[in-house]
Write a protein that holds these residues in place. Structure first.
Motif, PDB file in Angstrom:
ATOM      1  N   ASP A 264     -15.993  14.547  22.923  1.00 55.93           N
ATOM      2  CA  ASP A 264     -17.014  15.361  22.302  1.00 55.93           C
ATOM      3  C   ASP A 264     -16.713  16.874  22.784  1.00 55.93           C
ATOM      4  O   ASP A 264     -15.937  17.126  23.524  1.00 55.93           O
TER       5      ASP A 264
ATOM      6  N   ARG B 239     -24.450  21.419  18.874  1.00 53.61           N
ATOM      7  CA  ARG B 239     -23.406  20.586  18.515  1.00 53.61           C
ATOM      8  C   ARG B 239     -22.565  19.968  19.768  1.00 53.61           C
ATOM      9  O   ARG B 239     -21.485  19.375  19.800  1.00 53.61           O
TER      10      ARG B 239
ATOM     11  N   HIS C  77     -20.984  16.376  19.519  1.00 55.14           N
ATOM     12  CA  HIS C  77     -20.311  16.227  18.303  1.00 55.14           C
ATOM     13  C   HIS C  77     -18.693  16.294  18.752  1.00 55.14           C
ATOM     14  O   HIS C  77     -18.540  16.758  19.506  1.00 55.14           O
ATOM     15  N   THR C  78     -18.035  15.709  17.874  1.00 45.72           N
ATOM     16  CA  THR C  78     -16.302  15.922  18.073  1.00 45.72           C
ATOM     17  C   THR C  78     -15.947  16.985  17.239  1.00 45.72           C
ATOM     18  O   THR C  78     -16.416  17.355  16.245  1.00 45.72           O
TER      19      THR C  78
ATOM     20  N   GLU D  30     -15.849  17.436  13.597  1.00 37.66           N
ATOM     21  CA  GLU D  30     -17.069  17.398  12.642  1.00 37.66           C
ATOM     22  C   GLU D  30     -17.698  18.929  12.864  1.00 37.66           C
ATOM     23  O   GLU D  30     -18.773  19.131  12.186  1.00 37.66           O
TER      24      GLU D  30
ATOM     25  N   SER E 216     -16.729  23.125  12.064  1.00 32.77           N
ATOM     26  CA  SER E 216     -15.962  24.112  11.125  1.00 32.77           C
ATOM     27  C   SER E 216     -14.999  24.789  12.121  1.00 32.77           C
ATOM     28  O   SER E 216     -15.164  24.584  13.417  1.00 32.77           O
TER      29      SER E 216
ATOM     30  N   GLN F  95     -15.029  25.624  15.930  1.00 31.82           N
ATOM     31  CA  GLN F  95     -14.068  24.952  17.176  1.00 31.82           C
ATOM     32  C   GLN F  95     -13.533  26.138  17.933  1.00 31.82           C
ATOM     33  O   GLN F  95     -13.438  25.621  19.219  1.00 31.82           O
TER      34      GLN F  95
END
Length: 229
Positions: free
Chosen positions: A101, A138, A141-142, A145, A147, A151
């Protein structure tokens, strides 16, 4: 003493049918808090130069010193430790691990032991940085997942987790739209001003280069200073 100093860097790649001499005596120095842009045509060797400066790719000849310590004269273990403690990397393609994650991705550099902190402290530091880059919602989240802009914010947080003195950034806005890219640069350069963080950035964006203190062009394997603020 310079934060980073490279002298006479040579690097050649041997390909199946040819020999490509990418760096031909490039020399370079970075002071505390400096923001430096490196420009040049595609294939000129800019990414290779960053990898050599950051201890990721050994040069064929020449020296690189971080805070006066000759990087490539150190053992692999000591070189890794010196790099982890002092240098953060931001890549164009993010280089996030999809099976982890977001928080775990940010923690990764801290797991090298460059900072003597507990895992709980690593996680707290990672979460603080994710809040700073606007990703408080976030954290679990991975990467897949998120944008592209999100990232790259994770990648920036990861680069900062060990509180490095130097960031090496390879086209950090290359995969982003103008607005998102501008936000990433604003965060990075804002931190540079407030914490005397040095930044060396490969970029094709003239508006980004114009924000830097010095601009170098890599041409024919050597660095030429184009502008001194």
């Amino acid at each position: 003493m310079y934060l980073l100093e490279a002298t006479g860097i040579h690097k050649t790649y041997i390909l199946p049918h040819k020999r490509v001499e990418v760096l031909k005596g490039a020399s370079f120095s970075v002071g505390a808090g400096e923001r430096i842009a490196i420009i040049g045509r595609s294939g000129a060797g800019k990414s290779t130069l960053l990898n050599v400066l950051g201890g990721l790719d050994r040069p064929d000849a020449g020296t690189v010193a971080i805070m006066g310590q000759p990087l490539y004269q150190l053992s692999q273990r000591r070189r890794t430790a010196l790099r982890a403690a002092n240098i953060g990397f931001v890549f164009q393609s993010y280089h996030l691990l999809p099976e982890m994650d977001v928080t775990e991705n940010v923690m990764l550099p801290a797991m090298t032991g460059a900072r003597n902190i507990s895992r709980a402290q690593m996680r707290r530091r990672a979460q603080e940085l994710l809040e700073w880059v606007g990703l408080a919602d976030r954290m679990n989240h991975t990467p897949l997942e998120l944008s592209g802009g999100e990232q790259q914010r994770v990648a920036l947080a990861r680069a900062l987790v060990n509180e490095p003195a130097l960031i090496l950034a390879d086209e950090p806005t290359g995969n982003l739209d103008r607005m998102t890219g501008g936000q990433i640069i604003e965060m990075l350069f804002g931190l540079s001003r407030t914490r005397e963080l040095s930044v060396v950035m490969v970029t094709h964006a003239t508006e980004t280069a114009d924000l830097c203190d010095r601009v170098f062009e890599l041409q024919d394997g050597r660095l030429e200073e184009m502008r001194d603020a």
